[in-house]
Design a protein around this motif. Structure first.
Motif, PDB file in Angstrom:
ATOM      1  N   THR A 152       0.860  -1.179   0.000  1.00 39.92           N
ATOM      2  CA  THR A 152       0.000   0.000   0.000  1.00 39.92           C
ATOM      3  C   THR A 152       0.897   1.230   0.000  1.00 39.92           C
ATOM      4  O   THR A 152       1.711   1.410   0.905  1.00 39.92           O
TER       5      THR A 152
ATOM      6  N   LEU B 153      -2.394  10.488  -1.563  1.00 39.06           N
ATOM      7  CA  LEU B 153      -2.470   9.407  -2.537  1.00 39.06           C
ATOM      8  C   LEU B 153      -2.287   8.081  -1.808  1.00 39.06           C
ATOM      9  O   LEU B 153      -1.278   7.875  -1.134  1.00 39.06           O
TER      10      LEU B 153
ATOM     11  N   ASP C 259      -2.615   3.976  -2.729  1.00 38.04           N
ATOM     12  CA  ASP C 259      -2.786   3.088  -3.870  1.00 38.04           C
ATOM     13  C   ASP C 259      -2.236   1.712  -3.534  1.00 38.04           C
ATOM     14  O   ASP C 259      -1.325   1.578  -2.721  1.00 38.04           O
ATOM     15  N   GLY C 260      -2.787   0.699  -4.158  1.00 42.27           N
ATOM     16  CA  GLY C 260      -2.305  -0.662  -3.984  1.00 42.27           C
ATOM     17  C   GLY C 260      -1.320  -1.021  -5.088  1.00 42.27           C
ATOM     18  O   GLY C 260      -1.506  -0.639  -6.240  1.00 42.27           O
ATOM     19  N   LEU C 261      -0.282  -1.743  -4.710  1.00 39.38           N
ATOM     20  CA  LEU C 261       0.724  -2.188  -5.670  1.00 39.38           C
ATOM     21  C   LEU C 261       0.852  -3.704  -5.598  1.00 39.38           C
ATOM     22  O   LEU C 261       0.531  -4.323  -4.586  1.00 39.38           O
TER      23      LEU C 261
END
Length: 123
Positions: A39, A49, A51-53
Motif C-alpha cells: 500500500t 495518494l 494506492d495498492g501495488l
C-alpha cells in the motif's frame, strides 16, 4: 509480526518554499507491506495518494525507487507505543512518523527522519 515499511525520500516538491530543504530530502512517503501486495501512502500538498501495488519483494520495491533517483530505507512500524502522538504540523514527515509509530517531536524534516531511521534498528 509487524509488516515491512519502505520509506522513500525524494527531491520532488510541489511548493517552491520546500526548496529550502536539503536536496534529495524534500519529500517522503511510505509503502506498507500487506498480505496481497503493498500500500502506497503518499501525502502530497494537494491530496493524500493511497494506492495498492502488486506483491513483490521489498528489495524489488527499493530497487525500483532507487532507479528513479530516490533514497529508501526498509524498516518496521513500532506497534508497542501506547501513548498518543504529540500534536504536530501536518506534513509528509508527520504522516510517515504516524505510520511508523514514531513520537519524536523534534523530527520535522525528511532529512531528520532519514537520519533517525538510519540510527534505528531495521529488519
Amino acid at each position: 509480526m509487524p509488516r515491512s515499511v519502505v520509506v522513500v525520500f525524494s527531491n520532488q516538491v510541489d511548493i517552491n518554499w520546500l526548496r529550502i530543504l536539503r536536496p534529495g530530502f524534500r519529500h517522503c512517503f511510505a509503502l506498507v507491506e500487506q498480505p496481497k501486495g503493498w500500500t502506497l501512502v503518499d501525502p502530497l500538498s494537494t491530496h493524500m495518494l493511497i494506492d495498492g501495488l502488486e506483491p513483490v519483494s521489498a528489495q524489488a520495491v527499493i530497487q525500483w525507487y532507487r532507479e528513479q533517483g530516490h533514497t529508501c530505507i526498509l524498516t518496521r512500524p513500532n506497534q508497542g507505543n501506547t501513548t498518543p502522538a504529540p500534536l504536530s504540523f501536518f506534513s509528509c514527515v508527520e504522516v510517515v512518523k504516524r505510520l511508523l509509530g514514531i513520537h519524536k517531536l523534534w523530527i520535522q524534516t525528511p532529512y531528520q527522519l532519514y537520519n533517525y531511521l538510519l540510527n534505528e534498528k531495521s529488519p
